[in-house]
Design a protein around this motif. Structure first.
Motif, mmCIF file in Angstrom:
data_model
loop_
_atom_site.group_PDB
_atom_site.id
_atom_site.type_symbol
_atom_site.label_atom_id
_atom_site.label_comp_id
_atom_site.label_asym_id
_atom_site.label_seq_id
_atom_site.Cartn_x
_atom_site.Cartn_y
_atom_site.Cartn_z
ATOM 1 N N ARG A 1 0.831 -1.208 0.000
ATOM 2 C CA ARG A 1 0.000 0.000 0.000
ATOM 3 C C ARG A 1 0.861 1.252 0.000
ATOM 4 O O ARG A 1 0.652 2.162 0.781
ATOM 5 C CB ARG A 1 -0.907 0.008 1.215
ATOM 6 N N GLY B 1 -3.077 5.673 -0.113
ATOM 7 C CA GLY B 1 -3.771 6.639 0.726
ATOM 8 C C GLY B 1 -4.453 5.926 1.877
ATOM 9 O O GLY B 1 -4.382 4.726 2.025
ATOM 10 N N ASP B 2 -5.159 6.704 2.691
ATOM 11 C CA ASP B 2 -5.823 6.067 3.831
ATOM 12 C C ASP B 2 -7.193 5.540 3.418
ATOM 13 O O ASP B 2 -7.759 5.917 2.391
ATOM 14 C CB ASP B 2 -5.903 7.033 5.016
ATOM 15 N N ALA B 3 -7.759 4.681 4.227
ATOM 16 C CA ALA B 3 -9.006 3.993 3.895
ATOM 17 C C ALA B 3 -10.174 4.966 3.752
ATOM 18 O O ALA B 3 -11.025 4.797 2.871
ATOM 19 C CB ALA B 3 -9.307 2.945 4.953
ATOM 20 N N ALA B 4 -10.242 5.977 4.598
ATOM 21 C CA ALA B 4 -11.348 6.942 4.526
ATOM 22 C C ALA B 4 -11.305 7.722 3.212
ATOM 23 O O ALA B 4 -12.350 7.959 2.576
ATOM 24 C CB ALA B 4 -11.287 7.907 5.712
ATOM 25 N N GLU B 5 -10.102 8.100 2.798
ATOM 26 C CA GLU B 5 -9.969 8.855 1.547
ATOM 27 C C GLU B 5 -10.367 8.003 0.349
ATOM 28 O O GLU B 5 -11.115 8.461 -0.528
ATOM 29 C CB GLU B 5 -8.534 9.346 1.388
ATOM 30 N N THR B 6 -9.900 6.770 0.309
ATOM 31 C CA THR B 6 -10.237 5.908 -0.835
ATOM 32 C C THR B 6 -11.723 5.592 -0.849
ATOM 33 O O THR B 6 -12.329 5.525 -1.923
ATOM 34 C CB THR B 6 -9.408 4.614 -0.823
#
Length: 83
Positions: free
Chosen positions: A47, A51-56
């Motif tokens: 990864r 990016g972070d999970a919230a952004e994706t």
């Protein structure tokens, strides 16, 4: 003495073993380590640029709302990120 793991070893008595090791000594001394074979070492995780999970999750939701095809998993295409 074996060249590779799993290879068969010749049955040598101690004097023949000594002579063989002396004969092969210069060649063995010139060997390179297997890690020096020019193989690329992995330096990053899977990864690296995700990016972070919230952004994706937000990008995927926006893309689906605006008619873009975005899968629930995997890489988000550059076209969707630019849109």
């Amino acid at each position: 003495m074996s060249a590779r793991p799993g290879w068969r070893q010749p049955p040598l008595n101690p004097s023949r073993d000594k002579r063989l090791r002396e004969a092969l000594g210069p060649f063995v001394a010139a060997f390179r380590k297997a890690t020096d074979m020019g193989l690329r070492k992995r330096t990053s995780t899977a990864r690296s640029s995700g990016g972070d999970a919230a952004e994706t999750a937000a990008i995927r939701a926006w893309a689906k709302e605006h008619g873009h095809q975005a899968s629930d998993r995997g890489r988000i295409s550059a076209q969707i990120r630019q849109a």
